[in-house]
Scaffold this motif. Sequence first.
Motif, mmCIF file in Angstrom:
data_model
loop_
_atom_site.group_PDB
_atom_site.id
_atom_site.type_symbol
_atom_site.label_atom_id
_atom_site.label_comp_id
_atom_site.label_asym_id
_atom_site.label_seq_id
_atom_site.Cartn_x
_atom_site.Cartn_y
_atom_site.Cartn_z
ATOM 1 N N LEU A 128 26.267 38.626 35.785
ATOM 2 C CA LEU A 128 24.785 39.358 36.487
ATOM 3 C C LEU A 128 23.754 37.976 36.132
ATOM 4 O O LEU A 128 23.430 37.521 36.224
ATOM 5 N N ALA A 129 24.492 37.128 34.593
ATOM 6 C CA ALA A 129 23.821 36.384 33.970
ATOM 7 C C ALA A 129 23.277 35.301 35.044
ATOM 8 O O ALA A 129 22.407 34.518 35.416
ATOM 9 N N SER A 130 24.694 34.770 35.061
ATOM 10 C CA SER A 130 24.037 33.543 36.241
ATOM 11 C C SER A 130 24.326 34.063 37.932
ATOM 12 O O SER A 130 24.364 32.838 38.377
ATOM 13 N N LYS A 131 24.213 35.030 37.883
ATOM 14 C CA LYS A 131 24.216 35.658 39.418
ATOM 15 C C LYS A 131 25.973 34.874 40.250
ATOM 16 O O LYS A 131 26.188 34.105 40.972
ATOM 17 N N GLY A 132 27.276 34.818 38.757
ATOM 18 C CA GLY A 132 28.243 34.794 40.041
ATOM 19 C C GLY A 132 29.130 35.638 40.167
ATOM 20 O O GLY A 132 28.767 36.027 41.204
ATOM 21 N N THR A 133 30.294 35.320 40.399
ATOM 22 C CA THR A 133 31.443 35.949 41.052
ATOM 23 C C THR A 133 32.632 36.425 40.515
ATOM 24 O O THR A 133 33.082 35.316 39.623
ATOM 25 N N VAL A 134 33.274 37.698 41.020
ATOM 26 C CA VAL A 134 34.348 37.685 40.385
ATOM 27 C C VAL A 134 35.440 37.625 41.871
ATOM 28 O O VAL A 134 35.518 38.322 43.034
ATOM 29 N N LEU A 135 36.784 36.772 41.202
ATOM 30 C CA LEU A 135 37.581 36.867 41.914
ATOM 31 C C LEU A 135 38.719 37.206 41.896
ATOM 32 O O LEU A 135 39.396 36.896 41.146
ATOM 33 N N GLN A 136 39.504 38.299 42.451
ATOM 34 C CA GLN A 136 40.506 39.393 42.428
ATOM 35 C C GLN A 136 41.581 38.593 43.026
ATOM 36 O O GLN A 136 41.464 38.481 44.542
ATOM 37 N N ILE A 137 42.789 38.458 42.841
ATOM 38 C CA ILE A 137 43.737 38.146 43.854
ATOM 39 C C ILE A 137 45.153 39.839 43.674
ATOM 40 O O ILE A 137 45.752 39.809 43.171
ATOM 41 N N SER A 138 44.843 39.443 45.229
ATOM 42 C CA SER A 138 45.472 40.821 45.140
ATOM 43 C C SER A 138 46.935 40.657 46.006
ATOM 44 O O SER A 138 47.312 39.556 45.336
ATOM 45 N N SER A 139 46.981 41.047 47.725
ATOM 46 C CA SER A 139 48.307 41.144 47.989
ATOM 47 C C SER A 139 48.278 41.024 49.392
ATOM 48 O O SER A 139 48.069 42.458 49.703
ATOM 49 N N THR A 140 49.333 40.996 49.871
ATOM 50 C CA THR A 140 49.521 41.981 50.975
ATOM 51 C C THR A 140 49.874 43.421 50.653
ATOM 52 O O THR A 140 49.776 44.606 51.378
ATOM 53 N N SER A 141 50.715 43.276 49.131
ATOM 54 C CA SER A 141 51.209 44.800 48.953
ATOM 55 C C SER A 141 49.822 45.391 48.787
ATOM 56 O O SER A 141 50.215 46.445 48.810
ATOM 57 N N GLY A 142 48.728 45.068 48.728
ATOM 58 C CA GLY A 142 47.461 46.088 48.471
ATOM 59 C C GLY A 142 46.838 46.665 49.538
ATOM 60 O O GLY A 142 45.550 46.480 49.703
ATOM 61 N N ARG A 143 47.884 45.570 50.929
ATOM 62 C CA ARG A 143 47.164 46.512 52.002
ATOM 63 C C ARG A 143 48.591 47.565 52.894
ATOM 64 O O ARG A 143 48.033 48.100 53.096
ATOM 65 N N ILE A 144 49.516 46.676 52.863
ATOM 66 C CA ILE A 144 50.605 47.131 53.294
ATOM 67 C C ILE A 144 51.928 48.031 52.288
ATOM 68 O O ILE A 144 52.322 46.761 51.883
ATOM 69 N N ALA A 145 51.946 49.139 51.868
ATOM 70 C CA ALA A 145 53.090 49.402 50.864
ATOM 71 C C ALA A 145 54.429 49.755 51.310
ATOM 72 O O ALA A 145 54.614 49.467 52.780
ATOM 73 N N SER A 146 55.935 49.141 50.541
ATOM 74 C CA SER A 146 57.133 48.610 51.380
ATOM 75 C C SER A 146 57.629 49.765 50.185
ATOM 76 O O SER A 146 57.601 49.513 49.126
ATOM 77 N N ALA A 147 58.933 49.740 50.601
ATOM 78 C CA ALA A 147 59.951 50.678 49.897
ATOM 79 C C ALA A 147 60.649 48.802 49.186
ATOM 80 O O ALA A 147 60.077 47.842 48.889
ATOM 81 N N ASN A 148 60.382 49.966 47.887
ATOM 82 C CA ASN A 148 61.467 48.634 46.407
ATOM 83 C C ASN A 148 59.814 48.430 45.704
ATOM 84 O O ASN A 148 60.199 47.612 45.306
ATOM 85 N N SER A 149 58.803 48.950 46.303
ATOM 86 C CA SER A 149 57.487 47.826 45.919
ATOM 87 C C SER A 149 56.522 48.655 45.454
ATOM 88 O O SER A 149 55.418 48.177 45.336
#
Length: 245
Positions: A128-149
């Motif tokens: 907040l002090a630096s007006k910076g960036t949060v970068l989160q590594i997600s996955s295609t699994s964060g959009r489409i759930a699949s069996a066994n995951s």
Amino acid sequence: MSTTLDGKVVLVTGASSGIGEATALALSAEGALVAVGARRADRLESLARKAPGEVLTLELDVTDPESVRAAVAATVDRFGALDVLVNNAGVMLSGPIAGADTTEWTRMVETNLLGSMYTVHAALPHLLASKGTVLQISSTSGRIASANSGVYAATKFGITAFAESLRQEVTTQGVRVVVIEPGFVATELASHITDPTMRAAAQQMATSMRILHPEDIANAIVYALTQPEHVAVNEILIRPTDQTR
């Protein structure tokens, strides 16, 4: 016109291999001052030797809030600020829900989801002090759930939800929030799977297509971070061309 990362202070979690390592090296090549954290701190020394710029190595366990706070504090103490957090630490322990070892569920939730939350919480005052960036590594699994995951996908859906809530809270204060969703990448992630059927399936998938390299994801991260301040690249979905879902 894009902006430069020269002199920007970046903390990368899960930096001992794969996407984290490639990202740290790419950002260092762009002139950033990079702090790298991982449980396997011994591996970070070789990364620091390869990096063209100054690198601070930190032993970091994202499941421990005190370890996270100490890593953020050490980064700010060394470099004087924090401009970018790359939340990359994660584990993928795929397998069916029936008969699962639920301690693996706990490990995924604590590392992938709570770990990224703890790191955001510790870093946010500085960002907040630096007006910076949060970068989160997600996955295609964060959009489409699949069996066994199921649980892995739940953690990645959670990362996306948390990131969107965070974005709404901080974007008008100048902090940008970016979610990167890689498809199949050549990393160690699949080698941690304990279920032999799922591990074999992951290995088979890796040989059946032209998969992404960690550097491909690092290049996308550099792109997102070098946009002008008024441009927020909130989400990038990157799949191998050969990946169908």
